[in-house]
Scaffold this active site. Structure first.
Site, PDB file in Angstrom:
ATOM      1  N   PRO A 227      17.537  10.200  40.102  1.00  0.00           N
ATOM      2  CA  PRO A 227      18.125  10.803  41.473  1.00  0.00           C
ATOM      3  C   PRO A 227      17.585  12.125  41.744  1.00  0.00           C
ATOM      4  O   PRO A 227      17.677  12.596  42.751  1.00  0.00           O
ATOM      5  CB  PRO A 227      19.549  11.029  40.960  1.00  0.00           C
ATOM      6  CG  PRO A 227      19.810  10.709  39.706  1.00  0.00           C
ATOM      7  CD  PRO A 227      18.555  10.177  38.960  1.00  0.00           C
TER       8      PRO A 227
ATOM      9  N   GLU B 221      22.582   9.500  29.460  1.00  0.00           N
ATOM     10  CA  GLU B 221      22.587  10.863  30.157  1.00  0.00           C
ATOM     11  C   GLU B 221      21.256  11.184  30.676  1.00  0.00           C
ATOM     12  O   GLU B 221      21.076  12.139  31.171  1.00  0.00           O
ATOM     13  CB  GLU B 221      23.220  11.774  29.369  1.00  0.00           C
ATOM     14  CG  GLU B 221      24.929  11.560  29.002  1.00  0.00           C
ATOM     15  CD  GLU B 221      25.625  11.470  30.365  1.00  0.00           C
ATOM     16  OE1 GLU B 221      25.421  12.193  31.189  1.00  0.00           O
ATOM     17  OE2 GLU B 221      26.213  10.342  30.544  1.00  0.00           O
TER      18      GLU B 221
END
Ligand code: ADE
Length: 249
Positions: free
Chosen positions: A89, A116
């Protein structure tokens, strides 16, 4: 065109791209999809590919070694270093323009992260492009990779059997596509626009262009600014009329 995807979920990729147009393109050899499991390159006896983050914090981080070994295996037969796209992202937002540009490559490698994140050192070493599919966070890079492979493949010659369909697409010339209709001629009391039944090709083309402009004006006015250079005087005149109508209503 050959797509290689480094992932922890190769079946997700292979099954997601096995149907419809992209499935057919694979079966006819126009594209190939090679999803490789990063876990196969783990040297850990439990096949771990992630570990705790240095400095603490929530979640696990994907380790660089299995990804590097996976990358070496995927690229072993390549004569030049391919573009390696990391799904994140934090990347540049993917678009039709980027899809068209990437379709010129013979080989593309995608890296799908999970947990993560991925150890920054492997990204620095192998990744050439950081790409996102939008400003929201998914659980992994597999869906974004599938989205991109689908959009890129549409630009590979022969993948769309109707030559015109990529040209008529939304975004093709910076505008949204005009509305489409098929039989029946009247559905729930709503007739097909008369011009489409007229057989008058010039009028149909004009109507479609105006519908594209109207849609883009109403739904994505931001695109009109970017498309400004490709608009004709007639287009600009029609847009003026739309603006006047919008102000009056
Ligand atoms: N991974 C997680 N979210 C993503 C996004 N929006 N685009 C690309 N990769 C992602």
């Amino acid at each position: 065109m050959r797509f290689h995807i480094m992932t922890l979920f190769p079946e997700m990729i292979m099954s997601g791209l096995s149907e419809s147009v992209i499935g057919r393109a694979q079966r006819t050899g126009l594209i190939s999809v090679n999803a490789v499991n990063i876990r196969d390159f783990s040297k850990d006896k439990h096949l771990h590919v992630d570990d705790y983050p240095y400095g603490g914090g929530a979640g696990m981080v994907m380790q660089p070694d299995p990804i590097f070994d996976c990358y070496q295996s995927v690229t072993a037969d390549m004569t030049k270093k391919p573009r390696v796209i990391y799904m994140t992202p934090q990347g540049r937002v993917f678009s039709q323009e980027i899809a068209k540009e990437l379709a010129m490559e013979e080989e593309l490698v995608f890296l799908c992260g999970h947990y993560e994140g991925v150890d920054e050192r492997i990204l620095d070493e192998i990744v050439t492009d950081h790409l996102s599919i939008g400003d929201y966070v998914l659980t992994g890079g597999e869906l974004p990779a599938m989205v991109m492979i689908d959009a890129i493949s549409r630009f590979v010659p022969g993948v769309l059997n109707n030559k015109d369909s990529a040209a008529g697409d939304s975004f093709h010339d910076g505008l949204l596509e005009y509305p489409q209709y098929t039989r029946p001629e009247v559905f729930h009391g709503q007739p097909v626009p008369e011009v489409l039944l007229s057989g008058h090709h010039a009028n149909i083309e004009k109507w479609r262009r105006q519908q594209s402009l109207k849609r883009t004006f109403e739904r994505r006015p931001d695109l009109l600014l970017q498309a400004a250079d490709s608009l004709s005087d007639e287009d600009l005149h029609y847009l003026e009329l739309l603006k006047i109508n919008a102000c009056q209503s």
